[in-house]
Design a protein around this motif. Structure first.
Motif, PDB file in Angstrom:
ATOM      1  N   LEU A 271       0.838  -1.201   0.000  1.00  0.00           N
ATOM      2  CA  LEU A 271       0.000   0.000   0.000  1.00  0.00           C
ATOM      3  C   LEU A 271       0.871   1.248   0.000  1.00  0.00           C
ATOM      4  N   VAL A 272       0.459   2.227  -0.804  1.00  0.00           N
ATOM      5  CA  VAL A 272       1.011   3.580  -0.730  1.00  0.00           C
ATOM      6  C   VAL A 272      -0.166   4.525  -0.509  1.00  0.00           C
ATOM      7  N   ARG A 273      -0.054   5.364   0.531  1.00  0.00           N
ATOM      8  CA  ARG A 273      -1.127   6.299   0.868  1.00  0.00           C
ATOM      9  C   ARG A 273      -0.606   7.727   0.741  1.00  0.00           C
ATOM     10  N   VAL A 274      -1.348   8.539   0.008  1.00  0.00           N
ATOM     11  CA  VAL A 274      -0.959   9.921  -0.256  1.00  0.00           C
ATOM     12  C   VAL A 274      -2.093  10.833   0.192  1.00  0.00           C
ATOM     13  N   GLU A 275      -1.745  11.986   0.775  1.00  0.00           N
ATOM     14  CA  GLU A 275      -2.768  12.903   1.272  1.00  0.00           C
ATOM     15  C   GLU A 275      -2.499  14.337   0.830  1.00  0.00           C
ATOM     16  N   VAL A 276      -3.587  15.062   0.643  1.00  0.00           N
ATOM     17  CA  VAL A 276      -3.543  16.515   0.462  1.00  0.00           C
ATOM     18  C   VAL A 276      -4.110  17.124   1.735  1.00  0.00           C
ATOM     19  N   ARG A 277      -3.301  17.932   2.424  1.00  0.00           N
ATOM     20  CA  ARG A 277      -3.690  18.449   3.739  1.00  0.00           C
ATOM     21  C   ARG A 277      -3.933  19.947   3.747  1.00  0.00           C
ATOM     22  N   GLU A 278      -3.523  20.648   2.707  1.00  0.00           N
ATOM     23  CA  GLU A 278      -3.721  22.091   2.666  1.00  0.00           C
ATOM     24  C   GLU A 278      -5.211  22.429   2.728  1.00  0.00           C
ATOM     25  N   ASN A 279      -5.539  23.481   3.471  1.00  0.00           N
ATOM     26  CA  ASN A 279      -6.917  23.958   3.640  1.00  0.00           C
ATOM     27  C   ASN A 279      -7.808  22.954   4.367  1.00  0.00           C
ATOM     28  N   ALA A 280      -7.204  22.110   5.185  1.00  0.00           N
ATOM     29  CA  ALA A 280      -7.996  21.161   5.964  1.00  0.00           C
ATOM     30  C   ALA A 280      -8.733  21.883   7.084  1.00  0.00           C
ATOM     31  N   MET A 281      -9.883  21.344   7.445  1.00  0.00           N
ATOM     32  CA  MET A 281     -10.648  21.881   8.563  1.00  0.00           C
ATOM     33  C   MET A 281      -9.935  21.554   9.875  1.00  0.00           C
ATOM     34  N   PRO A 282     -10.213  22.315  10.945  1.00  0.00           N
ATOM     35  CA  PRO A 282      -9.673  21.943  12.253  1.00  0.00           C
ATOM     36  C   PRO A 282     -10.086  20.508  12.606  1.00  0.00           C
ATOM     37  N   LYS A 283      -9.172  19.747  13.136  1.00  0.00           N
ATOM     38  CA  LYS A 283      -9.353  18.342  13.512  1.00  0.00           C
ATOM     39  C   LYS A 283      -9.398  17.405  12.303  1.00  0.00           C
ATOM     40  N   GLU A 284      -9.342  17.947  11.107  1.00  0.00           N
ATOM     41  CA  GLU A 284      -9.412  17.117   9.904  1.00  0.00           C
ATOM     42  C   GLU A 284      -8.001  16.708   9.490  1.00  0.00           C
ATOM     43  N   GLN A 285      -7.775  15.422   9.281  1.00  0.00           N
ATOM     44  CA  GLN A 285      -6.438  14.933   8.956  1.00  0.00           C
ATOM     45  C   GLN A 285      -6.034  15.246   7.520  1.00  0.00           C
ATOM     46  N   PHE A 286      -6.992  15.239   6.615  1.00  0.00           N
ATOM     47  CA  PHE A 286      -6.672  15.476   5.210  1.00  0.00           C
ATOM     48  C   PHE A 286      -7.911  15.992   4.487  1.00  0.00           C
ATOM     49  N   VAL A 287      -7.675  16.626   3.341  1.00  0.00           N
ATOM     50  CA  VAL A 287      -8.768  17.035   2.460  1.00  0.00           C
ATOM     51  C   VAL A 287      -9.034  15.934   1.434  1.00  0.00           C
ATOM     52  N   HIS A 288      -7.975  15.478   0.778  1.00  0.00           N
ATOM     53  CA  HIS A 288      -8.073  14.369  -0.175  1.00  0.00           C
ATOM     54  C   HIS A 288      -7.090  13.276   0.239  1.00  0.00           C
ATOM     55  N   GLN A 289      -7.447  12.044  -0.083  1.00  0.00           N
ATOM     56  CA  GLN A 289      -6.552  10.918   0.211  1.00  0.00           C
ATOM     57  C   GLN A 289      -6.606   9.920  -0.940  1.00  0.00           C
ATOM     58  N   LEU A 290      -5.448   9.377  -1.267  1.00  0.00           N
ATOM     59  CA  LEU A 290      -5.350   8.388  -2.337  1.00  0.00           C
ATOM     60  C   LEU A 290      -4.598   7.171  -1.818  1.00  0.00           C
ATOM     61  N   GLU A 291      -5.189   5.995  -1.994  1.00  0.00           N
ATOM     62  CA  GLU A 291      -4.519   4.744  -1.654  1.00  0.00           C
ATOM     63  C   GLU A 291      -4.319   3.933  -2.927  1.00  0.00           C
ATOM     64  N   VAL A 292      -3.103   3.437  -3.106  1.00  0.00           N
ATOM     65  CA  VAL A 292      -2.751   2.673  -4.301  1.00  0.00           C
ATOM     66  C   VAL A 292      -2.205   1.321  -3.855  1.00  0.00           C
ATOM     67  N   ARG A 293      -2.677   0.259  -4.508  1.00  0.00           N
ATOM     68  CA  ARG A 293      -2.251  -1.097  -4.165  1.00  0.00           C
ATOM     69  C   ARG A 293      -1.617  -1.773  -5.376  1.00  0.00           C
TER      70      ARG A 293
END
Length: 271
Positions: free
Chosen positions: A99-121
């Protein structure tokens, strides 16, 4: 009637050749038969919700391919992430051989870990969680942005035809003609800052205000996404609209709209 040994030997040889050819044909047919296994980890749609509504889209080969050598997988997965998140920076949250997990965190809400997330197998599964611009804040719920949903599905459809997607596993003959399985869903609930959950109420597409809907509104999403059985084995020649239509039909049906087909037509025309 006399016995002809030459004919007997010839017949036995022909039978062996025919049997061998039949075995090869059956083996090849079995190898080419879609098993729909790579898409299965993309599930649990109904259980997901966070501080914003999310679109989840999964694509995977309809038949399990041979994986890449471990050393090459993470780099290929990162290329897919760069293709999807080409509009801004992203972070590789985790990288392993399965598994490879990628995240976009910019402009996330408070307490929010990520805005977008991508998992590739390594099976070729690409599982995208796309944070929609629709949040719950101080009791206010933004309209669900279906135009953004359509754009994100289109982006994944483009990826399904791209070399970066095909390169996630070992090359196969006629790779660009291979079928792809899809899963598409939208989280039915989102939380506010104090943890209360809400359903979305309105849509942002022109004409949606005229859609007939039941008085008691409770949107839900099946565990495997909308129209999952109709989104298996999608041909590369099929357009994004061929994916969007069954998804939207089922989405509107699960959301209490009284004429799902008409809602889908209006939405696709507006987007």
């Amino acid at each position: 009637m006399s016995f002809d040994p030459i004919s007997a030997v010839s017949t036995k040889a022909s039978d062996r050749v025919f049997g061998w050819a039949l075995d090869r044909i059956q083996a090849t047919a079995g190898a080419l038969r879609a098993d729909h296994a790579p898409i299965w980890p993309c599930s649990g749609f109904a259980n997901e919700y966070s501080y914003r509504f999310r679109l989840r889209v999964g694509i995977a080969p309809s038949r399990t391919p041979k994986p890449l050598p471990v050393a090459g997988f993470a780099a290929r997965a990162r290329e897919v992430a760069a293709w999807i998140f080409r509009d801004g920076p992203f972070h590789v949250d985790y990288a392993g051989k399965e598994l490879v997990r990628v995240e976009v965190r910019e402009n996330a809400m408070p307490k929010e870990q990520f805005v977008h997330q991508l998992e590739v197998r390594p099976t070729g599964l690409v599982d995208l969680r796309w944070g929609l611009n629709c949040i719950v804040e101080e009791g206010r719920i933004d309209p669900l942005p279906l135009r953004e949903v359509v754009d994100a599905v289109q982006r994944m459809h483009d990826l399904s035809r791209a070399p970066a997607f095909h390169a996630l596993h070992q090359a196969r003959r006629a790779e660009r003609h291979r079928r792809v399985d899809w899963r598409v869903g939208i989280t039915p609930r989102a939380m506010d800052a104090v943890g209360a959950s809400f359903n979305w109420v309105r849509l942002d597409t022109p004409g949606s205000e005229s859609f007939s809907r039941a008085e008691r509104i409770y949107s839900d999403c099946p565990q495997v996404g909308y129209a999952a059985d109709r989104l298996l084995g999608i041909k590369p020649s099929q357009t994004a609209a061929d994916v969007l239509k069954p998804f939207l039909d089922d989405f509107f049906a699960h959301s209490g709209f009284l004429d799902a087909g008409a809602c889908t037509e209006t939405t696709l025309s507006a987007c």
